[in-house]
Design a protein around this motif. Sequence first.
Motif, PDB file in Angstrom:
ATOM      1  N   ASP A 139       0.975  -1.249  -0.181  1.00 19.94           N
ATOM      2  CA  ASP A 139      -0.027  -0.077   0.231  1.00 19.94           C
ATOM      3  C   ASP A 139       0.896   1.214  -0.084  1.00 19.94           C
ATOM      4  O   ASP A 139       1.319   1.629   0.864  1.00 19.94           O
ATOM      5  CB  ASP A 139      -0.926  -0.051   1.303  1.00 19.94           C
ATOM      6  N   VAL A 140       1.078   1.679  -1.276  1.00 18.19           N
ATOM      7  CA  VAL A 140       2.405   2.737  -1.182  1.00 18.19           C
ATOM      8  C   VAL A 140       1.949   3.788  -2.369  1.00 18.19           C
ATOM      9  O   VAL A 140       2.575   4.360  -2.982  1.00 18.19           O
ATOM     10  CB  VAL A 140       3.660   2.124  -1.886  1.00 18.19           C
ATOM     11  N   GLU A 141       0.708   4.110  -2.438  1.00 17.35           N
ATOM     12  CA  GLU A 141       0.075   5.339  -3.055  1.00 17.35           C
ATOM     13  C   GLU A 141       0.485   5.458  -4.471  1.00 17.35           C
ATOM     14  O   GLU A 141       1.155   6.429  -4.797  1.00 17.35           O
ATOM     15  CB  GLU A 141       0.291   6.518  -2.117  1.00 17.35           C
ATOM     16  N   GLY A 142       0.171   4.650  -5.379  1.00 17.31           N
ATOM     17  CA  GLY A 142       0.562   4.728  -6.825  1.00 17.31           C
ATOM     18  C   GLY A 142       1.889   4.137  -7.182  1.00 17.31           C
ATOM     19  O   GLY A 142       2.315   4.000  -8.428  1.00 17.31           O
ATOM     20  N   CYS A 159      -1.200  -8.923  -1.875  1.00 17.64           N
ATOM     21  CA  CYS A 159      -2.484  -8.003  -2.063  1.00 17.64           C
ATOM     22  C   CYS A 159      -1.630  -6.625  -2.097  1.00 17.64           C
ATOM     23  O   CYS A 159      -0.841  -6.214  -1.521  1.00 17.64           O
ATOM     24  CB  CYS A 159      -3.521  -7.812  -0.763  1.00 17.64           C
ATOM     25  N   PHE A 160      -2.249  -5.922  -3.052  1.00 18.05           N
ATOM     26  CA  PHE A 160      -1.959  -4.420  -3.403  1.00 18.05           C
ATOM     27  C   PHE A 160      -3.021  -3.599  -3.457  1.00 18.05           C
ATOM     28  O   PHE A 160      -3.989  -3.814  -3.978  1.00 18.05           O
ATOM     29  CB  PHE A 160      -1.029  -4.418  -4.568  1.00 18.05           C
ATOM     30  N   GLU A 161      -2.734  -2.300  -3.195  1.00 24.16           N
ATOM     31  CA  GLU A 161      -4.080  -1.360  -3.350  1.00 24.16           C
ATOM     32  C   GLU A 161      -3.963  -0.732  -4.833  1.00 24.16           C
ATOM     33  O   GLU A 161      -3.273  -0.849  -5.623  1.00 24.16           O
ATOM     34  CB  GLU A 161      -3.555   0.016  -2.515  1.00 24.16           C
ATOM     35  N   TRP A 162      -5.413  -0.444  -4.943  1.00 23.93           N
ATOM     36  CA  TRP A 162      -5.733   0.210  -6.471  1.00 23.93           C
ATOM     37  C   TRP A 162      -6.820   1.197  -6.117  1.00 23.93           C
ATOM     38  O   TRP A 162      -7.375   1.308  -5.180  1.00 23.93           O
ATOM     39  CB  TRP A 162      -6.477  -0.966  -7.477  1.00 23.93           C
ATOM     40  N   VAL A 163      -6.536   2.283  -6.741  1.00 26.66           N
ATOM     41  CA  VAL A 163      -7.534   3.545  -6.962  1.00 26.66           C
ATOM     42  C   VAL A 163      -7.961   3.601  -8.263  1.00 26.66           C
ATOM     43  O   VAL A 163      -7.097   3.384  -9.225  1.00 26.66           O
ATOM     44  CB  VAL A 163      -6.927   4.752  -6.203  1.00 26.66           C
ATOM     45  N   GLY A 205     -12.685  -0.219   2.333  1.00 30.55           N
ATOM     46  CA  GLY A 205     -12.190  -0.141   0.887  1.00 30.55           C
ATOM     47  C   GLY A 205     -10.843  -0.889   1.214  1.00 30.55           C
ATOM     48  O   GLY A 205     -10.593  -2.084   2.054  1.00 30.55           O
ATOM     49  N   GLY A 206      -9.526  -0.184   0.952  1.00 34.54           N
ATOM     50  CA  GLY A 206      -8.347  -0.721   1.300  1.00 34.54           C
ATOM     51  C   GLY A 206      -7.863  -0.981   2.577  1.00 34.54           C
ATOM     52  O   GLY A 206      -6.854  -1.481   2.740  1.00 34.54           O
ATOM     53  N   ASP A 207      -8.474  -0.163   3.452  1.00 36.32           N
ATOM     54  CA  ASP A 207      -8.002  -0.101   4.777  1.00 36.32           C
ATOM     55  C   ASP A 207      -8.187  -1.361   5.570  1.00 36.32           C
ATOM     56  O   ASP A 207      -7.527  -1.591   6.428  1.00 36.32           O
ATOM     57  CB  ASP A 207      -8.495   1.081   5.544  1.00 36.32           C
ATOM     58  N   GLY A 239      -9.598   0.094  -3.449  1.00 39.47           N
ATOM     59  CA  GLY A 239      -9.427  -1.252  -2.472  1.00 39.47           C
ATOM     60  C   GLY A 239      -8.257  -1.892  -2.649  1.00 39.47           C
ATOM     61  O   GLY A 239      -7.132  -1.209  -2.924  1.00 39.47           O
ATOM     62  N   MET A 240      -8.313  -3.403  -2.657  1.00 40.98           N
ATOM     63  CA  MET A 240      -7.069  -4.209  -2.652  1.00 40.98           C
ATOM     64  C   MET A 240      -7.145  -5.186  -3.730  1.00 40.98           C
ATOM     65  O   MET A 240      -8.393  -5.811  -3.703  1.00 40.98           O
ATOM     66  CB  MET A 240      -6.765  -4.732  -1.351  1.00 40.98           C
ATOM     67  N   ILE A 241      -6.491  -5.509  -4.448  1.00 39.99           N
ATOM     68  CA  ILE A 241      -6.117  -6.743  -5.258  1.00 39.99           C
ATOM     69  C   ILE A 241      -5.452  -7.888  -4.640  1.00 39.99           C
ATOM     70  O   ILE A 241      -4.464  -7.443  -4.374  1.00 39.99           O
ATOM     71  CB  ILE A 241      -5.927  -6.196  -6.721  1.00 39.99           C
ATOM     72  N   TRP A 242      -5.892  -9.144  -4.721  1.00 37.45           N
ATOM     73  CA  TRP A 242      -5.373 -10.270  -4.271  1.00 37.45           C
ATOM     74  C   TRP A 242      -4.864 -11.037  -5.360  1.00 37.45           C
ATOM     75  O   TRP A 242      -5.465 -11.160  -6.269  1.00 37.45           O
ATOM     76  CB  TRP A 242      -6.182 -10.806  -3.259  1.00 37.45           C
ATOM     77  N   ALA A 243      -3.690 -11.747  -5.133  1.00 32.42           N
ATOM     78  CA  ALA A 243      -3.243 -12.854  -6.057  1.00 32.42           C
ATOM     79  C   ALA A 243      -2.554 -13.860  -5.423  1.00 32.42           C
ATOM     80  O   ALA A 243      -1.849 -13.641  -4.332  1.00 32.42           O
ATOM     81  CB  ALA A 243      -2.072 -12.044  -7.005  1.00 32.42           C
ATOM     82  N   LYS A 244      -2.787 -15.062  -5.924  1.00 33.05           N
ATOM     83  CA  LYS A 244      -2.113 -16.149  -5.558  1.00 33.05           C
ATOM     84  C   LYS A 244      -1.972 -17.324  -6.475  1.00 33.05           C
ATOM     85  O   LYS A 244      -2.270 -16.877  -7.724  1.00 33.05           O
ATOM     86  CB  LYS A 244      -3.236 -16.926  -4.383  1.00 33.05           C
TER      87      LYS A 244
END
Length: 244
Positions: A139-142, A159-163, A205-207, A239-244
């Motif tokens: 979660d690093v703002e872009g 998981c990583f943040e998306w806007v 959301g992403g929090d 929010g957040m996108i998750w990957a596995k």
Amino acid sequence: MNLVFDIGFNLGQFAQVCMEKHPNCKIVALEANPTLTYGFNAEAGEWADPKFFQEDNLVLLNYLVSDKSEEYLDFFFDDRHHGIGTACKEWISNSRFGKGSKYVDGSQKGSWPYSIIVPTITLDNLVDKYGMPDLIKIDVEGYEDIVLKGLTKKTKKICFEWVEELYAPAQNCLDHLKSLGYAEFGVVGYFEDAVPSIATSDPAGGDNHMREPEEYFSYEEINKWMNFTNMPDRRINWGMIWAK
């Protein structure tokens, strides 16, 4: 869960939730803003509840996680709004905290009056030093896509943040993760209108970083959603996108 990389420690909110759910977990946390890193250490948990952190379960480091190690890059921050510090100039100019939105007024917008040179480290470096994490949260703002460029092998869950106003970095993240062998993707977030069929709605959301998607989908399905659902000029969904 035994080991988590927390990229973008901020005030320790995610780390605390993680420790509440997994008391025996070790967290390796990275924060580029030195006033947060050293402030947290000096105050023994001024922001997150210190009872969740012991010397052996939290490693907090002042680095900018990036695509190359041993560089020194600019990090911009606003001491009124700790959560919007960034190394991404597009975040400063085009995010909701730069341009405003329906829910972000003038008092919430950032000015990023301060910058500091921060040493860099990669995810590969962290894996080599600390081992294979069960989860990497970013979660690093872009700057998420640049962080993920520093990972060259598949780990476990990410998981990583998306806007929606900066969905290009999120698209870059998806493409890179697919190239590493990730095949299942899920979305958790806040949605202004109807919740997409592929997403899990969460008002936080992403929090709410430990909220995992109810269902995972293919890269193609998530990619289609990314291109047709996000509305950059609205600057609301996130929010957040998750990957596995």
